[in-house]
Scaffold this motif. Structure first.
Motif, PDB file in Angstrom:
ATOM      1  N   VAL A  50       1.426  48.826 -56.517  1.00 24.52           N
ATOM      2  CA  VAL A  50       2.796  48.342 -56.747  1.00 24.52           C
ATOM      3  C   VAL A  50       3.316  47.629 -55.500  1.00 24.52           C
ATOM      4  N   GLY A  51       3.005  48.166 -54.313  1.00 23.75           N
ATOM      5  CA  GLY A  51       3.397  47.493 -53.079  1.00 23.75           C
ATOM      6  C   GLY A  51       2.800  46.106 -52.960  1.00 23.75           C
ATOM      7  N   LEU A  52       1.520  45.967 -53.322  1.00 18.51           N
ATOM      8  CA  LEU A  52       0.885  44.643 -53.321  1.00 18.51           C
ATOM      9  C   LEU A  52       1.555  43.713 -54.324  1.00 18.51           C
ATOM     10  N   THR A  53       1.928  44.266 -55.480  1.00 18.67           N
ATOM     11  CA  THR A  53       2.627  43.468 -56.490  1.00 18.67           C
ATOM     12  C   THR A  53       3.925  42.902 -55.933  1.00 18.67           C
ATOM     13  N   MET A  54       4.663  43.715 -55.194  1.00 20.16           N
ATOM     14  CA  MET A  54       5.923  43.267 -54.612  1.00 20.16           C
ATOM     15  C   MET A  54       5.715  42.106 -53.650  1.00 20.16           C
ATOM     16  N   VAL A  97      -3.284  47.376 -62.897  1.00 17.11           N
ATOM     17  CA  VAL A  97      -4.256  48.389 -62.473  1.00 17.11           C
ATOM     18  C   VAL A  97      -3.529  49.661 -62.034  1.00 17.11           C
ATOM     19  N   GLY A  98      -2.440  49.507 -61.266  1.00 18.35           N
ATOM     20  CA  GLY A  98      -1.684  50.683 -60.837  1.00 18.35           C
ATOM     21  C   GLY A  98      -1.102  51.453 -62.002  1.00 18.35           C
ATOM     22  N   VAL A  99      -0.497  50.744 -62.942  1.00 13.76           N
ATOM     23  CA  VAL A  99       0.066  51.400 -64.124  1.00 13.76           C
ATOM     24  C   VAL A  99      -1.041  51.990 -64.989  1.00 13.76           C
ATOM     25  N   GLY A 100      -2.183  51.286 -65.084  1.00 15.87           N
ATOM     26  CA  GLY A 100      -3.308  51.803 -65.855  1.00 15.87           C
ATOM     27  C   GLY A 100      -3.827  53.119 -65.292  1.00 15.87           C
ATOM     28  N   MET A 101      -3.863  53.237 -63.966  1.00 17.18           N
ATOM     29  CA  MET A 101      -4.282  54.489 -63.340  1.00 17.18           C
ATOM     30  C   MET A 101      -3.292  55.610 -63.664  1.00 17.18           C
ATOM     31  N   TRP A 102      -2.003  55.301 -63.552  1.00 16.07           N
ATOM     32  CA  TRP A 102      -0.967  56.296 -63.868  1.00 16.07           C
ATOM     33  C   TRP A 102      -1.087  56.769 -65.312  1.00 16.07           C
ATOM     34  N   LEU A 103      -1.157  55.827 -66.251  1.00 19.60           N
ATOM     35  CA  LEU A 103      -1.216  56.193 -67.661  1.00 19.60           C
ATOM     36  C   LEU A 103      -2.512  56.925 -67.995  1.00 19.60           C
ATOM     37  N   GLY A 127      -9.027  55.369 -62.187  1.00 16.62           N
ATOM     38  CA  GLY A 127      -8.382  56.655 -61.954  1.00 16.62           C
ATOM     39  C   GLY A 127      -9.268  57.827 -62.306  1.00 16.62           C
ATOM     40  N   ILE A 128      -9.904  57.769 -63.474  1.00 10.87           N
ATOM     41  CA  ILE A 128     -10.783  58.853 -63.909  1.00 10.87           C
ATOM     42  C   ILE A 128     -11.995  58.977 -62.983  1.00 10.87           C
ATOM     43  N   ALA A 131     -10.291  68.402 -54.888  1.00 11.19           N
ATOM     44  CA  ALA A 131      -9.954  67.954 -56.239  1.00 11.19           C
ATOM     45  C   ALA A 131      -8.493  67.528 -56.326  1.00 11.19           C
ATOM     46  N   LEU A 132      -7.614  68.287 -55.687  1.00  9.49           N
ATOM     47  CA  LEU A 132      -6.190  67.940 -55.711  1.00  9.49           C
ATOM     48  C   LEU A 132      -5.925  66.661 -54.936  1.00  9.49           C
ATOM     49  N   THR A 133      -6.670  66.455 -53.851  1.00  6.40           N
ATOM     50  CA  THR A 133      -6.542  65.193 -53.120  1.00  6.40           C
ATOM     51  C   THR A 133      -6.929  64.016 -54.003  1.00  6.40           C
ATOM     52  N   GLY A 134      -8.022  64.151 -54.738  1.00  3.65           N
ATOM     53  CA  GLY A 134      -8.444  63.091 -55.651  1.00  3.65           C
ATOM     54  C   GLY A 134      -7.421  62.836 -56.742  1.00  3.65           C
ATOM     55  N   LEU A 135      -6.824  63.919 -57.276  1.00  6.34           N
ATOM     56  CA  LEU A 135      -5.821  63.759 -58.328  1.00  6.34           C
ATOM     57  C   LEU A 135      -4.606  63.005 -57.802  1.00  6.34           C
ATOM     58  N   HIS A 136      -4.137  63.382 -56.612  1.00  9.76           N
ATOM     59  CA  HIS A 136      -2.959  62.721 -56.063  1.00  9.76           C
ATOM     60  C   HIS A 136      -3.266  61.281 -55.668  1.00  9.76           C
ATOM     61  N   LEU A 137      -4.493  61.021 -55.228  1.00  8.01           N
ATOM     62  CA  LEU A 137      -4.887  59.633 -54.964  1.00  8.01           C
ATOM     63  C   LEU A 137      -4.817  58.802 -56.235  1.00  8.01           C
ATOM     64  N   GLY A 138      -5.369  59.355 -57.320  1.00  8.81           N
ATOM     65  CA  GLY A 138      -5.478  58.600 -58.562  1.00  8.81           C
ATOM     66  C   GLY A 138      -4.176  58.425 -59.307  1.00  8.81           C
ATOM     67  N   VAL A 139      -3.282  59.419 -59.245  1.00 10.63           N
ATOM     68  CA  VAL A 139      -2.067  59.369 -60.048  1.00 10.63           C
ATOM     69  C   VAL A 139      -0.848  58.963 -59.226  1.00 10.63           C
ATOM     70  N   SER A 140      -0.962  58.949 -57.896  1.00 15.05           N
ATOM     71  CA  SER A 140       0.220  58.699 -57.081  1.00 15.05           C
ATOM     72  C   SER A 140      -0.014  57.663 -55.990  1.00 15.05           C
ATOM     73  N   TRP A 141      -0.827  57.974 -55.014  1.00 15.22           N
ATOM     74  CA  TRP A 141      -0.919  57.131 -53.818  1.00 15.22           C
ATOM     75  C   TRP A 141      -1.488  55.745 -54.091  1.00 15.22           C
ATOM     76  N   ILE A 142      -2.628  55.681 -54.771  1.00 13.16           N
ATOM     77  CA  ILE A 142      -3.239  54.364 -55.025  1.00 13.16           C
ATOM     78  C   ILE A 142      -2.394  53.524 -55.987  1.00 13.16           C
ATOM     79  N   PRO A 143      -1.861  54.103 -57.099  1.00 13.98           N
ATOM     80  CA  PRO A 143      -0.935  53.302 -57.924  1.00 13.98           C
ATOM     81  C   PRO A 143       0.255  52.768 -57.135  1.00 13.98           C
TER      82      PRO A 143
END
Length: 476
Positions: free
Chosen positions: A445-449, A268-274, A409-410, A429-441
């Motif tokens: 990844v942290g949960l995956t670890m 899910v994290g990688v899917g949001m990034w991509l 992400g979208i 809008a920039l907060t949403g973008l950074h949430l979707g492409v950076s913070w939430i992914p």
């Protein structure tokens, strides 16, 4: 003296056997992986550009294409486990998965052709039929193909080698697709229907040649013993009961549950990034003209990282090597917050993408051998062969998590009001973008670890498990 001589001879024989076995497995790994070049060559456009091609050149609405893709994922949720189940049954009865693999590979070719080279005036019915037919054929090939690798390999080292080579050559096949538009006989470097036509022809040739070599050279692996009829004359349970039993067995397999949870979070994290990376580069950083170059170099970094991750996995073990890769991915996902339009340019974007793709290269090396560990643990526990069935769930997770991550992400950037056509974005809008492409992914990844750190299977324990499985097979 005789004892010394005997020990010396045995040592020489064992050493010679080891030297012979290692190149043999390398040859098997190479030959086994060749069909994946052709398969990934035709799969890359389906995963990355097909929706844009049908929207631009064939007049289908993006919302319609998205609906078809959603229906296809629901279809996969039914077909993937069924194909895995019957592949296991076929293996137990005949000793080989090769017929499934051959049929799937052969069916992919016409499905690819009709999907990539549609006639004039096609509509949503045509696209839906051939899109779903392609994924069905791909599944018939891919699930038994992956399960087969867990059967002709002996130990963790062999499995890691085979999946590393398969991932490396598969990524090479995907990269070939992005090189085809650069051939001199095309009028433009854009991806067009003509590019897809060349792709399917080239991919079919590579797939068929590799398939012939693979089926001829790579062995089936040990034949599995079909479970005996239940005691007391009770007949085998029906198909529905068997699937219920399967679900219970998987849920009771703690290592597999942890692996699946980790894989879902990572996917899910990688899917949001991509799903948001192109929007981030094009509409926020205004570097859309450099996107293709950045992506191609990233794919190269991912492919070249595979030999390194292979060595690290042998040195550190799968769990610790993957935790290292996830740490790098976590850092990479946080970096976009530091980039800004104008303030950072192509070089900074290039560095971030290279770090992310380098870390993602570990996925192909470690994930499937770790899945094999959970499969062998489950087989030791309940004495039932479910190799392909486990791989079918794995394949379904790959498809579902990418769709969920991209849609999530979208949706997030839409909620916060991001407009891809706006020259300037609001703070929200920039907060949403950074949430979707950076913070939430990064959070995923942290949960995956955490889930990977909790995995109880290490190389030492797997050696014991596979030894017990071999002893059981010998008695059977």
């Amino acid at each position: 003296m005789n004892n010394v001589t005997t020990e010396t001879i045995n040592t020489v024989i064992d050493g010679a056997t080891t030297k012979q076995a290692e190149p043999t497995m390398r040859i098997k790994a190479l030959v086994y992986s060749i069909p994946n070049i052709g398969m990934m060559l035709v799969f890359a456009p389906v995963a990355m550009v097909l929706s844009g091609i049908y929207a631009k050149y064939h007049g289908l609405a993006l919302t319609t294409i998205a609906s078809v893709m959603l229906v296809a994922r629901v279809f996969d949720a039914v077909t993937d486990p069924v194909i895995g189940y019957y592949s296991d049954r076929w293996k137990m009865r005949t000793g080989s998965r090769k017929p499934f693999i051959a049929v799937g590979a052969v069916l992919v070719i016409p499905c690819s052709y009709f999907l990539f080279v549609p006639p004039e005036g096609i509509g949503v019915v045509y696209f839906t039929f051939w899109y779903m037919a392609f994924y069905l054929a791909f599944t018939i090939f891919f699930i038994p193909y992956m399960a087969w690798a867990n059967e002709f390999t002996v130990d963790s080292k062999d499995k890691t080698l085979v999946f590393s080579v398969t991932s490396f050559l598969g990524q090479g096949g995907g990269a070939l697709f992005y090189l085809i538009p650069l051939l001199p006989f095309f009028a433009t470097t854009e991806i067009t229907p003509q590019v897809l036509q060349v792709t399917v022809i080239f991919g079919a040739v590579v797939l068929l040649l590799g398939l012939v070599l693979t089926l001829k050279i790579v062995p089936d692996g040990p034949r599995l013993v079909e479970p005996k009829v239940l005691e007391g004359g009770v007949s085998q349970p029906g198909l529905c009961q068997q699937f219920i039993s399967l679900a219970g067995a998987m849920l009771s397999n703690k290592p597999f549950v942890l692996f699946a949870a980790a894989y879902i979070c990572l996917g899910v994290g990688v899917g949001m990034w991509l799903g948001l990376f192109f929007i981030y580069v094009d509409s926020y950083l205004h570097l859309g003209t450099e996107f293709a170059e950045v992506l191609l170099w990233g794919l190269l970094a991912s492919a070249l990282s595979i030999p390194l991750w292979y060595r690290l996995t042998l040195l550190m073990g799968k769990r610790y090597a993957w935790l290292l890769a996830l740490l790098l991915l976590f850092v990479g996902f946080l970096c976009p917050r530091l980039l800004s339009p104008g303030g950072t340019g192509f070089n900074a974007l290039f560095a971030v993408n290279m770090l992310v793709m380098f870390a993602m290269g570990s996925w192909g090396v470690i994930a499937k051998p770790m899945l094999c560990d959970t499969i062998d643990y489950g087989r030791l526990k309940d004495n039932v062969e479910r190799n392909a069935t486990y791989f079918s769930i794995h394949a379904l997770l790959i498809k579902m998590q990418a769709a969920i991550g991209g849609a999530l992400g979208i949706t997030i950037v839409g909620w916060f009001g991001f407009d891809v056509n706006a020259s300037e974005q609001t703070d929200s809008a920039l907060t949403g973008l950074h949430l979707g492409v950076s913070w939430i992914p990064a959070l995923f990844v942290g949960l995956t670890m955490i889930f990977i750190a909790l995995m109880p299977l290490d190389e030492k324990r797997m050696t014991v498990i596979r030894k017990r499985l071999s002893q059981r097979a010998a008695k059977s």
